[in-house]
Design a protein around this motif. Structure first.
Motif, PDB file in Angstrom:
ATOM      1  N   LYS A  96       1.131  -1.329   0.330  1.00 27.20           N
ATOM      2  CA  LYS A  96      -0.020  -0.025  -0.416  1.00 27.20           C
ATOM      3  C   LYS A  96       0.528   1.126   0.430  1.00 27.20           C
ATOM      4  O   LYS A  96       0.963   2.169  -0.891  1.00 27.20           O
ATOM      5  CB  LYS A  96      -0.901  -0.167   1.257  1.00 27.20           C
ATOM      6  N   ASN A  97       1.834   1.513   0.788  1.00 26.44           N
ATOM      7  CA  ASN A  97       3.008   2.688   0.731  1.00 26.44           C
ATOM      8  C   ASN A  97       3.622   2.563  -0.995  1.00 26.44           C
ATOM      9  O   ASN A  97       3.834   3.700  -0.960  1.00 26.44           O
ATOM     10  CB  ASN A  97       3.841   2.707   2.238  1.00 26.44           C
ATOM     11  N   LEU A  98       4.277   1.644  -1.138  1.00 24.51           N
ATOM     12  CA  LEU A  98       4.883   1.172  -2.062  1.00 24.51           C
ATOM     13  C   LEU A  98       4.419   2.498  -3.092  1.00 24.51           C
ATOM     14  O   LEU A  98       4.501   2.860  -4.471  1.00 24.51           O
ATOM     15  CB  LEU A  98       5.902  -0.312  -2.737  1.00 24.51           C
ATOM     16  N   ARG A  99       2.561   1.331  -3.430  1.00 22.67           N
ATOM     17  CA  ARG A  99       1.541   1.983  -4.681  1.00 22.67           C
ATOM     18  C   ARG A  99       2.142   3.814  -4.967  1.00 22.67           C
ATOM     19  O   ARG A  99       1.991   3.211  -5.932  1.00 22.67           O
ATOM     20  CB  ARG A  99       0.427   1.512  -4.346  1.00 22.67           C
ATOM     21  N   ASN A 100       2.128   3.846  -3.581  1.00 23.54           N
ATOM     22  CA  ASN A 100       1.963   5.704  -3.621  1.00 23.54           C
ATOM     23  C   ASN A 100       2.884   6.151  -4.547  1.00 23.54           C
ATOM     24  O   ASN A 100       2.631   7.337  -5.308  1.00 23.54           O
ATOM     25  CB  ASN A 100       1.774   6.151  -1.996  1.00 23.54           C
ATOM     26  N   GLU A 101       4.187   5.620  -4.532  1.00 20.84           N
ATOM     27  CA  GLU A 101       5.330   5.922  -4.892  1.00 20.84           C
ATOM     28  C   GLU A 101       5.571   5.330  -6.413  1.00 20.84           C
ATOM     29  O   GLU A 101       5.569   6.040  -7.617  1.00 20.84           O
ATOM     30  CB  GLU A 101       6.289   5.514  -4.093  1.00 20.84           C
ATOM     31  N   LEU A 102       5.587   4.024  -6.521  1.00 22.07           N
ATOM     32  CA  LEU A 102       5.253   3.551  -7.524  1.00 22.07           C
ATOM     33  C   LEU A 102       4.700   3.719  -8.925  1.00 22.07           C
ATOM     34  O   LEU A 102       4.659   3.917  -9.919  1.00 22.07           O
ATOM     35  CB  LEU A 102       5.825   2.019  -7.879  1.00 22.07           C
TER      36      LEU A 102
END
Length: 149
Positions: free
Chosen positions: A64-70
């Motif tokens: 979930k946290n990586l989704r925002n960045e990736l």
């Protein structure tokens, strides 16, 4: 989500000199291709035991946290799409892994390259567009999407 033995072997052959990739493959083999278990095993090895609240998975929270960045980074998405066009390209695969490590670190989410390898393989397995849409946070109207597998 699991990788088959042949998929693990193919990835191992693509990264014969990339130590973090080989380490990730060892953990995937140990857990019969189960990406979440390999991720958790690597995380514990690198960072120590993590205690999560009831119903919370470190895997889900990390994705979930990586989704925002990736998903907002056209460069990373482009690298994934290039690799899917050339799935035998070791430089494209390791480039995507290194890119993930860099993006995550730049945004306060330090990731070990072996852990990042498992995440990139997961994104490749389900597809970057599905990853970005499937793990999208609930909509403002109150609708929710199921958690990532």
């Amino acid at each position: 989500m699991q990788l088959t033995n042949s998929e693990i072997q193919a990835m191992r052959e693509l990264m014969p000199d990339y130590t973090p990739g080989l380490e990730a493959m060892e953990h995937l083999e140990k857990h019969n291709g189960d990406m979440e278990k390999a991720f958790q095993d690597l995380w514990q090895e690198k960072n120590g035991q993590v205690i999560m609240g009831e119903g919370k998975s470190l895997w889900d929270i990390t994705l979930k946290n990586l989704r925002n960045e990736l998903c907002g980074d056209d460069g990373f998405r482009g690298q994934i799409k290039e690799y899917t066009k050339n799935p035998g390209s070791s430089p494209l695969l390791t480039g995507a892994i290194v890119s993930l490590v860099g993006l995550a670190s730049a945004n306060g989410l330090p990731l070990d390259p072996a852990i990042a390898t498992v995440i990139v393989l997961y994104i490749l397995k389900i597809g970057v567009n599905i990853f970005c849409d499937y793990t999208e946070p609930p909509t403002a109207s109150g609708g929710t999407l199921p958690p990532a597998p």
